[in-house]
Design a protein around this motif. Sequence first.
Motif, PDB file in Angstrom:
ATOM      1  N   THR A  73     -16.154  15.425 -15.097  1.00 32.72           N
ATOM      2  CA  THR A  73     -15.431  14.270 -15.654  1.00 32.72           C
ATOM      3  C   THR A  73     -13.962  14.327 -15.261  1.00 32.72           C
ATOM      4  O   THR A  73     -13.372  13.312 -14.857  1.00 32.72           O
ATOM      5  CB  THR A  73     -15.565  14.244 -17.186  1.00 32.72           C
ATOM      6  N   LEU A  74     -13.368  15.504 -15.358  1.00 30.70           N
ATOM      7  CA  LEU A  74     -11.965  15.654 -14.976  1.00 30.70           C
ATOM      8  C   LEU A  74     -11.780  15.480 -13.474  1.00 30.70           C
ATOM      9  O   LEU A  74     -10.763  14.924 -13.034  1.00 30.70           O
ATOM     10  CB  LEU A  74     -11.457  17.028 -15.423  1.00 30.70           C
ATOM     11  N   VAL A  75     -12.744  15.939 -12.685  1.00 30.01           N
ATOM     12  CA  VAL A  75     -12.669  15.755 -11.234  1.00 30.01           C
ATOM     13  C   VAL A  75     -12.695  14.265 -10.890  1.00 30.01           C
ATOM     14  O   VAL A  75     -11.867  13.779 -10.106  1.00 30.01           O
ATOM     15  CB  VAL A  75     -13.822  16.485 -10.527  1.00 30.01           C
ATOM     16  N   GLY A 128      -9.505  12.607 -12.044  1.00 31.64           N
ATOM     17  CA  GLY A 128      -8.391  12.934 -11.162  1.00 31.64           C
ATOM     18  C   GLY A 128      -8.447  12.174  -9.852  1.00 31.64           C
ATOM     19  O   GLY A 128      -7.412  11.707  -9.349  1.00 31.64           O
ATOM     20  N   ASN A 129      -9.638  12.023  -9.287  1.00 25.68           N
ATOM     21  CA  ASN A 129      -9.764  11.297  -8.021  1.00 25.68           C
ATOM     22  C   ASN A 129      -9.480   9.807  -8.190  1.00 25.68           C
ATOM     23  O   ASN A 129      -9.015   9.146  -7.250  1.00 25.68           O
ATOM     24  CB  ASN A 129     -11.166  11.489  -7.442  1.00 25.68           C
ATOM     25  N   ILE A 130      -9.770   9.286  -9.379  1.00 25.77           N
ATOM     26  CA  ILE A 130      -9.505   7.866  -9.625  1.00 25.77           C
ATOM     27  C   ILE A 130      -8.020   7.629  -9.866  1.00 25.77           C
ATOM     28  O   ILE A 130      -7.425   6.683  -9.323  1.00 25.77           O
ATOM     29  CB  ILE A 130     -10.331   7.368 -10.827  1.00 25.77           C
ATOM     30  N   THR A 131      -7.397   8.471 -10.687  1.00 26.45           N
ATOM     31  CA  THR A 131      -5.986   8.275 -11.043  1.00 26.45           C
ATOM     32  C   THR A 131      -5.025   8.808  -9.973  1.00 26.45           C
ATOM     33  O   THR A 131      -3.879   8.364  -9.890  1.00 26.45           O
ATOM     34  CB  THR A 131      -5.674   8.961 -12.388  1.00 26.45           C
ATOM     35  N   PHE A 182      -5.678   8.893  -6.436  1.00 26.51           N
ATOM     36  CA  PHE A 182      -6.601   8.562  -5.349  1.00 26.51           C
ATOM     37  C   PHE A 182      -6.172   9.164  -4.015  1.00 26.51           C
ATOM     38  O   PHE A 182      -7.016   9.588  -3.215  1.00 26.51           O
ATOM     39  CB  PHE A 182      -6.700   7.040  -5.227  1.00 26.51           C
ATOM     40  N   ASP A 183      -4.882   9.234  -3.770  1.00 28.79           N
ATOM     41  CA  ASP A 183      -4.396   9.579  -2.432  1.00 28.79           C
ATOM     42  C   ASP A 183      -4.618  11.042  -2.057  1.00 28.79           C
ATOM     43  O   ASP A 183      -4.891  11.340  -0.892  1.00 28.79           O
ATOM     44  CB  ASP A 183      -2.905   9.250  -2.328  1.00 28.79           C
ATOM     45  N   SER A 184      -4.520  11.946  -3.043  1.00 27.98           N
ATOM     46  CA  SER A 184      -4.564  13.378  -2.718  1.00 27.98           C
ATOM     47  C   SER A 184      -5.850  13.761  -2.001  1.00 27.98           C
ATOM     48  O   SER A 184      -5.843  14.279  -0.882  1.00 27.98           O
ATOM     49  CB  SER A 184      -4.397  14.211  -3.991  1.00 27.98           C
ATOM     50  N   ASN A 185      -6.981  13.526  -2.649  1.00 26.75           N
ATOM     51  CA  ASN A 185      -8.252  13.887  -2.026  1.00 26.75           C
ATOM     52  C   ASN A 185      -8.702  12.893  -0.967  1.00 26.75           C
ATOM     53  O   ASN A 185      -9.598  13.197  -0.179  1.00 26.75           O
ATOM     54  CB  ASN A 185      -9.335  14.049  -3.094  1.00 26.75           C
ATOM     55  N   ILE A 215     -16.555   9.441  -5.180  1.00 26.99           N
ATOM     56  CA  ILE A 215     -16.037   9.199  -6.527  1.00 26.99           C
ATOM     57  C   ILE A 215     -17.091   8.533  -7.403  1.00 26.99           C
ATOM     58  O   ILE A 215     -17.265   8.893  -8.580  1.00 26.99           O
ATOM     59  CB  ILE A 215     -14.755   8.347  -6.467  1.00 26.99           C
ATOM     60  N   VAL A 216     -17.794   7.557  -6.858  1.00 20.26           N
ATOM     61  CA  VAL A 216     -18.847   6.885  -7.620  1.00 20.26           C
ATOM     62  C   VAL A 216     -19.929   7.883  -8.018  1.00 20.26           C
ATOM     63  O   VAL A 216     -20.399   7.897  -9.172  1.00 20.26           O
ATOM     64  CB  VAL A 216     -19.451   5.727  -6.798  1.00 20.26           C
ATOM     65  N   TRP A 217     -20.328   8.738  -7.090  1.00 18.13           N
ATOM     66  CA  TRP A 217     -21.359   9.745  -7.374  1.00 18.13           C
ATOM     67  C   TRP A 217     -20.883  10.716  -8.458  1.00 18.13           C
ATOM     68  O   TRP A 217     -21.643  11.061  -9.376  1.00 18.13           O
ATOM     69  CB  TRP A 217     -21.690  10.495  -6.089  1.00 18.13           C
ATOM     70  N   GLU A 218     -19.619  11.152  -8.353  1.00 16.93           N
ATOM     71  CA  GLU A 218     -19.061  12.047  -9.368  1.00 16.93           C
ATOM     72  C   GLU A 218     -19.032  11.386 -10.736  1.00 16.93           C
ATOM     73  O   GLU A 218     -19.353  12.024 -11.760  1.00 16.93           O
ATOM     74  CB  GLU A 218     -17.634  12.459  -8.980  1.00 16.93           C
ATOM     75  N   THR A 219     -18.660  10.114 -10.775  1.00 19.62           N
ATOM     76  CA  THR A 219     -18.581   9.393 -12.047  1.00 19.62           C
ATOM     77  C   THR A 219     -19.959   9.253 -12.683  1.00 19.62           C
ATOM     78  O   THR A 219     -20.125   9.458 -13.896  1.00 19.62           O
ATOM     79  CB  THR A 219     -17.955   8.007 -11.831  1.00 19.62           C
TER      80      THR A 219
END
Length: 204
Positions: free
Chosen positions: A36-38, A41-44, A46-49, A87-91
């Motif tokens: 959930t945190l991963v 983090g990827n949503i908020t 977005f640019d880093s990963n 990101i969708v898969w992680e969510t």
Amino acid sequence: MPKPAGKTRPAERMLAAGTLPVAATLLTGTVALYITLVAFGNITDFDSNQQFVRHVLAMDTTFKDDDLMWRAVGSTALQDAAYVGIIVWETLAALVLLTATVLWAGALRRPEGLRRARRAGTIGLLMLLVLFGAGFIGIGGEWFAMWQSEDWNGLDAATRVVTLTGIVLIVTHLPSAGAPAGGSGGSDGSGGSNGSNGSDGSGS
């Protein structure tokens, strides 16, 4: 004094469910919190990963061997589509595992819910194994030669997730101490007590 039948404390109900369901609840909740945190983090952020995925798919920090570079994906549109898909898969995995955690917690008080909790947890855990095992370690690490990169290498992190997820999956599929609870009454009812009375009668 004996306690009235049907009145049990919450702690006693938890112990009655067995230690394995308790462990499965906590472990599933831990993995659910992590993914959930991963995803958050990827949503908020977005640019880093996004840069990580772009560099891995572009293979621009590998040894750039001509025999491998034909595998590189240079289109930023395809790179970003792959990142959004991750990101969708992680969510989705996070939602499934959060649901599984709630089901496991409920099964501590109602052991008949163990099977449903285990099924939901298995789906979520397998989703993570597919993403980090097949996706990051298999496709990213081998196909796109991520292991060659010193700057954009996520193999260690992916291996940790696969290891943790695999352990949790094994624990949740161990024979549950709560499952035989209903069967123990049946075995007592159908088992040796009646037979032993019969043997006593025939012996005397």
